[in-house]
Enzyme design. Sequence first.
Site, mmCIF file in Angstrom:
data_model
loop_
_atom_site.group_PDB
_atom_site.id
_atom_site.type_symbol
_atom_site.label_atom_id
_atom_site.label_comp_id
_atom_site.label_asym_id
_atom_site.label_seq_id
_atom_site.Cartn_x
_atom_site.Cartn_y
_atom_site.Cartn_z
ATOM 1 N N ARG A 124 45.165 68.824 36.556
ATOM 2 C CA ARG A 124 46.051 68.398 35.462
ATOM 3 C C ARG A 124 47.368 67.791 35.950
ATOM 4 O O ARG A 124 48.374 67.788 35.254
ATOM 5 C CB ARG A 124 46.340 69.552 34.503
ATOM 6 N N LYS A 146 51.730 52.968 35.261
ATOM 7 C CA LYS A 146 50.416 52.691 34.654
ATOM 8 C C LYS A 146 49.368 52.951 35.724
ATOM 9 O O LYS A 146 49.415 52.352 36.804
ATOM 10 C CB LYS A 146 50.328 51.239 34.189
ATOM 11 N N GLU A 188 53.506 36.816 39.738
ATOM 12 C CA GLU A 188 54.167 37.895 38.980
ATOM 13 C C GLU A 188 55.683 37.864 39.222
ATOM 14 O O GLU A 188 56.465 38.198 38.333
ATOM 15 C CB GLU A 188 53.598 39.268 39.379
ATOM 16 N N LYS A 230 61.881 45.545 36.399
ATOM 17 C CA LYS A 230 60.809 46.419 35.899
ATOM 18 C C LYS A 230 61.352 47.816 35.637
ATOM 19 O O LYS A 230 60.988 48.459 34.642
ATOM 20 C CB LYS A 230 59.623 46.457 36.877
ATOM 21 N N GLU A 240 55.179 51.302 26.535
ATOM 22 C CA GLU A 240 54.898 49.983 25.966
ATOM 23 C C GLU A 240 54.830 49.987 24.434
ATOM 24 O O GLU A 240 53.893 49.482 23.825
ATOM 25 C CB GLU A 240 53.606 49.413 26.576
ATOM 26 N N ARG A 244 58.291 46.467 26.922
ATOM 27 C CA ARG A 244 57.455 46.459 28.133
ATOM 28 C C ARG A 244 56.359 45.395 28.031
ATOM 29 O O ARG A 244 55.887 44.878 29.038
ATOM 30 C CB ARG A 244 56.854 47.853 28.389
ATOM 31 N N ASN A 248 53.751 41.146 30.060
ATOM 32 C CA ASN A 248 52.412 40.557 29.945
ATOM 33 C C ASN A 248 52.450 39.052 29.714
ATOM 34 O O ASN A 248 51.440 38.464 29.329
ATOM 35 C CB ASN A 248 51.639 41.233 28.814
ATOM 36 N N HIS A 251 49.452 36.826 30.426
ATOM 37 C CA HIS A 251 48.294 37.675 30.707
ATOM 38 C C HIS A 251 47.181 37.517 29.672
ATOM 39 O O HIS A 251 46.014 37.725 29.986
ATOM 40 C CB HIS A 251 48.714 39.143 30.812
ATOM 41 N N HIS A 255 43.834 36.531 30.980
ATOM 42 C CA HIS A 255 42.674 37.403 30.799
ATOM 43 C C HIS A 255 41.461 36.568 30.369
ATOM 44 O O HIS A 255 40.342 36.767 30.843
ATOM 45 C CB HIS A 255 43.014 38.457 29.744
ATOM 46 N N HIS A 268 43.720 37.521 39.808
ATOM 47 C CA HIS A 268 44.487 37.843 38.609
ATOM 48 C C HIS A 268 45.803 37.036 38.545
ATOM 49 O O HIS A 268 46.121 36.416 37.528
ATOM 50 C CB HIS A 268 44.765 39.356 38.601
HETATM 51 P P1 NAD Z 1 44.127 44.590 45.672
HETATM 52 O O1 NAD Z 1 44.604 45.949 45.632
HETATM 53 O O2 NAD Z 1 42.675 44.335 45.462
HETATM 54 O O3 NAD Z 1 44.579 43.915 47.055
HETATM 55 C C1 NAD Z 1 44.184 42.580 47.325
HETATM 56 C C2 NAD Z 1 43.485 42.475 48.695
HETATM 57 O O4 NAD Z 1 44.464 42.559 49.726
HETATM 58 C C3 NAD Z 1 42.501 43.591 48.960
HETATM 59 O O5 NAD Z 1 41.409 43.068 49.667
HETATM 60 C C4 NAD Z 1 43.295 44.537 49.849
HETATM 61 O O6 NAD Z 1 42.487 45.365 50.645
HETATM 62 C C5 NAD Z 1 44.087 43.568 50.672
HETATM 63 N N1 NAD Z 1 45.332 44.071 51.231
HETATM 64 C C6 NAD Z 1 46.226 44.887 50.641
HETATM 65 N N2 NAD Z 1 47.320 45.001 51.396
HETATM 66 C C7 NAD Z 1 47.107 44.275 52.500
HETATM 67 C C8 NAD Z 1 47.897 43.988 53.651
HETATM 68 N N3 NAD Z 1 49.151 44.433 53.768
HETATM 69 N N4 NAD Z 1 47.358 43.216 54.598
HETATM 70 C C9 NAD Z 1 46.097 42.703 54.473
HETATM 71 N N5 NAD Z 1 45.326 42.894 53.385
HETATM 72 C C10 NAD Z 1 45.833 43.680 52.415
HETATM 73 O O7 NAD Z 1 44.879 43.656 44.604
HETATM 74 P P2 NAD Z 1 46.369 43.628 44.052
HETATM 75 O O8 NAD Z 1 46.592 42.225 43.658
HETATM 76 O O9 NAD Z 1 47.333 44.301 44.932
HETATM 77 O O10 NAD Z 1 46.281 44.512 42.739
HETATM 78 C C11 NAD Z 1 45.426 44.176 41.669
HETATM 79 C C12 NAD Z 1 45.136 45.427 40.891
HETATM 80 O O11 NAD Z 1 46.370 45.942 40.401
HETATM 81 C C13 NAD Z 1 44.256 45.215 39.693
HETATM 82 O O12 NAD Z 1 43.298 46.245 39.637
HETATM 83 C C14 NAD Z 1 45.203 45.311 38.513
HETATM 84 O O13 NAD Z 1 44.574 45.811 37.354
HETATM 85 C C15 NAD Z 1 46.225 46.269 39.030
HETATM 86 N N6 NAD Z 1 47.564 46.123 38.426
HETATM 87 C C16 NAD Z 1 48.159 47.232 37.968
HETATM 88 C C17 NAD Z 1 49.421 47.146 37.411
HETATM 89 C C18 NAD Z 1 50.103 48.398 36.939
HETATM 90 O O14 NAD Z 1 51.163 48.305 36.311
HETATM 91 N N7 NAD Z 1 49.575 49.552 37.241
HETATM 92 C C19 NAD Z 1 50.078 45.932 37.329
HETATM 93 C C20 NAD Z 1 49.444 44.797 37.832
HETATM 94 C C21 NAD Z 1 48.176 44.902 38.379
HETATM 95 N N1 GLY Z 2 52.055 45.318 34.621
HETATM 96 C C1 GLY Z 2 52.585 45.499 33.332
HETATM 97 C C2 GLY Z 2 53.223 46.815 33.114
HETATM 98 O O1 GLY Z 2 53.403 47.597 34.024
HETATM 99 O O2 GLY Z 2 53.577 47.103 32.000
#
Ligand code: NAD
Ligand code: GLY
Length: 367
Positions: A124, A146, A188, A230, A240, A244, A248, A251, A255, A268
Amino acid sequence: MQTKHTLPLELGSRSYNILIGNDLFSGLDKALSSILTGRQVAVVSNTTVAPLYLDRLLSVLRRGGFSVLPIILEDGEEHKNWTTLQTIFNALIENRFERTSTLIALGGGVIGDMTGFAAASYLRGVPFIQIPTTLLAQVDASVGGKTGINHTLGKNLIGAFYQPRMVAIDLDTLKTLPRRELLAGLAEVIKYGIIWDADLFSLLEEKLDAILETDTTVLAEVIHRCCAIKADIVAADEREQGQRALLNLGHTFGHAIETLTRYETYLHGEAVAVGMIMAADLSQQMGLCDKADLTRISTLIERSGLPTKGPAFSADNYLSAMARDKKVEHGKIRYILVDGIGKSSIHSEVDVALIKSAINNNLQPKR
Ligand code: NAD
Ligand code: GLY
């Protein structure tokens, strides 16, 4: 360890610091000791990031007296699911992790979102720390709580709001990031300039070349400004209910681009880049911003090496993909629109003809 910025995210008893600097790994044992009560940690990473950074992190943590369990997952968005989450839970249960044990996410947004959700639900809720290693995760995903996984019927549909205890952004990790991933994160970054901070947008226009060369001095400043925005937005609207949603921008269109191309063509951030141009085009048609603003936005995106055009599907195809977005509320799509560079607002009553024209104005030519 060289901390260039320490930025608080103020959420009462759940407040935490975002550290930004070079060689942060070397001082993490001390930074963690000051905020954690337990000495048992699991570092969750993947098969790409672990070979690059895990050993260094493990030796620092062990030197600091922590007992550390590495959990290494397959790399890729397709693994952000129940099965992988189960792998994390199995390791934690088999190794008798307790309420005071801590999860550390070492990786991009995929690892951060999954580790955060595991931490939110294991016993939990146990503490977790974000060590984001992509630009996208450093400016967005690691901050704000998130967390979640994908469902076969849609992205990020299962999750929780759950804040980390600390975010440690080591700029040096960006040096190994593939260029295409750096650019996806830059989309972003540009978003923050458009929605909130005209000076940041101007800084990006001025310092773009240095950013593209991974100049960590400039990146420290840029990442700091994004995280500060942020942090302000999340502190005022953690769940949100209001502003917040400005995060987006682009997005909803993005999407649709990802869905129509079955997540195979655009990262993305790349889809968001095109989506921001469509949103700015729509805003300009509605008289919310000037043509000059639209031109500056599309020029900066193009100069960054990001795509500026969406795949050549019909506007109706786009609209039906957009209608399936999880951000739809009471059957209505909420559009984030641009009120000039540095200012944005949320709209749910938008003329469909204008939306279609914003899409059609920004499509690749049909083959
Ligand atoms: P990712 O985590 O898939 O990383 C992209 C690629 O880079 C992967 O292959 C990873 O292994 C590689 N990588 C990471 N760090 C590295 C480094 N320092 N050197 C070499 N390779 C490296 O993608 P991302 O763009 O970081 O994140 C996308 C994800 O984040 C999605 O699932 C999305 O839904 C989520 N997201 C979440 C939020 C949130 O607020 N929680 C916001 C935006 C996106
Ligand atoms: N990535 C959008 C949020 O964190 O609200």
